[in-house]
Design a protein around this motif. Structure first.
Motif, short mmCIF file in Angstrom:
data_model
loop_
_atom_site.label_atom_id
_atom_site.label_comp_id
_atom_site.label_asym_id
_atom_site.label_seq_id
_atom_site.Cartn_x
_atom_site.Cartn_y
_atom_site.Cartn_z
N ASP A 276 0.82 -1.20 0.00
CA ASP A 276 0.00 0.00 0.00
C ASP A 276 0.86 1.26 0.00
N SER A 277 0.45 2.26 -0.76
CA SER A 277 1.27 3.45 -0.96
C SER A 277 1.43 4.32 0.27
N HIS A 278 0.56 4.15 1.30
CA HIS A 278 0.71 5.00 2.49
C HIS A 278 1.80 4.50 3.42
N ILE A 279 2.33 3.29 3.19
CA ILE A 279 3.38 2.75 4.02
C ILE A 279 4.71 3.39 3.63
N LYS A 280 5.38 3.96 4.61
CA LYS A 280 6.65 4.61 4.33
C LYS A 280 7.72 3.56 4.01
N PRO A 281 8.60 3.83 3.04
CA PRO A 281 9.59 2.82 2.64
C PRO A 281 10.50 2.39 3.78
N GLU A 282 10.75 3.28 4.76
CA GLU A 282 11.63 2.90 5.86
C GLU A 282 11.04 1.82 6.75
N HIS A 283 9.72 1.58 6.62
CA HIS A 283 9.10 0.50 7.38
C HIS A 283 9.34 -0.86 6.72
N ILE A 284 9.74 -0.84 5.45
CA ILE A 284 10.06 -2.08 4.76
C ILE A 284 11.56 -2.32 4.94
N GLU A 285 11.90 -3.26 5.80
CA GLU A 285 13.30 -3.48 6.12
C GLU A 285 14.03 -4.26 5.04
N GLU A 286 13.32 -5.19 4.40
CA GLU A 286 13.98 -6.02 3.40
C GLU A 286 12.99 -6.48 2.34
N VAL A 287 13.45 -6.45 1.10
CA VAL A 287 12.71 -7.03 -0.02
C VAL A 287 13.69 -7.88 -0.80
N SER A 288 13.35 -9.14 -0.99
CA SER A 288 14.21 -10.00 -1.79
C SER A 288 13.40 -10.64 -2.91
N TRP A 289 13.94 -10.57 -4.10
CA TRP A 289 13.40 -11.29 -5.24
C TRP A 289 14.24 -12.55 -5.43
N ARG A 290 13.61 -13.71 -5.48
CA ARG A 290 14.32 -14.97 -5.64
C ARG A 290 13.64 -15.82 -6.71
N LYS A 291 14.45 -16.59 -7.40
CA LYS A 291 13.95 -17.57 -8.37
C LYS A 291 14.09 -18.94 -7.72
N ILE B 66 9.73 -15.26 -6.52
CA ILE B 66 9.04 -14.86 -5.29
C ILE B 66 9.59 -13.53 -4.81
N CYS B 67 8.67 -12.58 -4.58
CA CYS B 67 9.00 -11.30 -3.95
C CYS B 67 8.63 -11.41 -2.48
N HIS B 68 9.64 -11.39 -1.61
CA HIS B 68 9.43 -11.58 -0.18
C HIS B 68 9.75 -10.29 0.56
N LEU B 69 8.78 -9.77 1.33
CA LEU B 69 8.96 -8.52 2.07
C LEU B 69 8.96 -8.77 3.56
N PHE B 70 9.79 -7.97 4.27
CA PHE B 70 9.88 -8.05 5.72
C PHE B 70 9.72 -6.64 6.31
N ALA B 71 8.86 -6.52 7.33
CA ALA B 71 8.67 -5.26 8.05
C ALA B 71 8.52 -5.58 9.53
N GLY B 72 9.58 -5.37 10.28
CA GLY B 72 9.55 -5.74 11.69
C GLY B 72 9.40 -7.25 11.83
N VAL B 73 8.39 -7.65 12.62
CA VAL B 73 8.15 -9.09 12.80
C VAL B 73 7.25 -9.65 11.71
N LEU B 74 6.83 -8.81 10.78
CA LEU B 74 5.90 -9.23 9.73
C LEU B 74 6.64 -9.63 8.47
N SER B 75 6.05 -10.54 7.73
CA SER B 75 6.60 -10.91 6.43
C SER B 75 5.47 -11.43 5.54
N ALA B 76 5.64 -11.28 4.25
CA ALA B 76 4.65 -11.78 3.28
C ALA B 76 5.33 -11.85 1.92
N ASN B 77 4.70 -12.54 0.98
CA ASN B 77 5.31 -12.65 -0.34
C ASN B 77 4.24 -12.78 -1.41
#
Length: 251
Positions: free
Chosen positions: A158-173, A231-242
């Motif tokens: 979502d666009s209202h989430i500030k990028p600094e809240h997204i700690e890690e994004v990894s694209w993997r095959k 797979i696009c895997h995102l991490f924000a604090g204790v949260l993660s989703a892909n």
């Protein structure tokens, strides 16, 4: 889809002989990165010259904010500096609510609002319960791209989430017997040198789109061997989703 972290705030009133400290009648909801108000108030205004209001984390006794004898001493814990605020013009009316800005996942827990005056003292406990959902949107089905052409693999929050809240994004095959790092974004920085040599210099984020929560990947000069599951895997604090994208190169 939205990337949301919700805070549910419930308050348990404690009655003292001199006055009652109140909170809201039901839970409050606030998304990650927004502001939330922790209510704390009394029925009648209290004299300011001997009034003290303490907001603390109940679990650690961390001082979140303090109002003392008509002043707000700068003694709050550093994590809450410039994030925790009284409604200064409302204190004289018996409103000691606290506004907590830039809500973080670690803000979950119990908070105590303690009110002291010459008459008596009272307190209320505010509980912030985290209901965490990290939702990421991408391609809903497989995509086809001609060999030699560029292709975009979609991944966004979502666009209202500030990028600094997204700690890690990894694209993997992902293949049957290996997990290949395509591109890594970590702590507000992209690391192209971390890419597997098969993708190095062929992948990039849309830099201008990252502040909007768009972590889509551009894959240049598609090859036959690029076929597979990404797979696009995102991490924000204790949260993660892909989110998953299936790429099918075509001749």
């Amino acid at each position: 889809m939205d990337l949301l972290m919700f805070a549910f705030v419930a308050v348990i009133p404690v009655i003292s002989y001199g006055f009652t400290v109140h909170g809201p009648s039901g839970p409050l909801v606030a998304p990650l990165g927004s502001s939330v108000v922790l209510p704390c108030y009394v029925d009648e205004p209290l004299p300011l010259d001997d009034l003290e209001v303490q907001w603390r984390r109940t679990d650690s006794e961390t001082l979140v904010h303090l109002y003392q004898y008509g002043e707000r001493p700068e003694v709050q814990q550093q994590d809450y500096h410039d994030r925790a605020h009284f409604f200064t013009d409302q204190i004289q009316h018996g409103n000691f609510s606290l506004r907590l800005d830039n809500l973080r996942a670690e803000d979950g827990g119990n908070y105590t609002c303690k009110v002291y005056s010459q008459q008596d003292s009272g307190e209320t406990v505010v509980q912030i319960k985290d209901v965490d959902r990290l939702l990421v949107s991408g391609s809903s089905h497989s995509i086809s791209a001609p060999v030699g052409e560029d292709v975009t693999l979609n991944c966004s929050v979502d666009s209202h989430i500030k990028p600094e809240h997204i700690e890690e994004v990894s694209w993997r095959k992902t293949d049957e017997d290996e997990d290949i790092l395509v591109l890594l974004y970590l702590n507000n920085e992209t690391f192209p040198d971390s890419s597997d040599e098969r993708f190095r210099d062929r992948v990039e984020f849309f830099t201008d789109e990252i502040p909007k929560g768009n972590f889509s990947l551009r894959l240049k000069s598609v090859r036959t061997e690029d076929k597979g599951v990404y797979i696009c895997h995102l991490f924000a604090g204790v949260l993660s989703a892909n989110t998953t994208v299936i790429l099918r190169p075509s001749e």
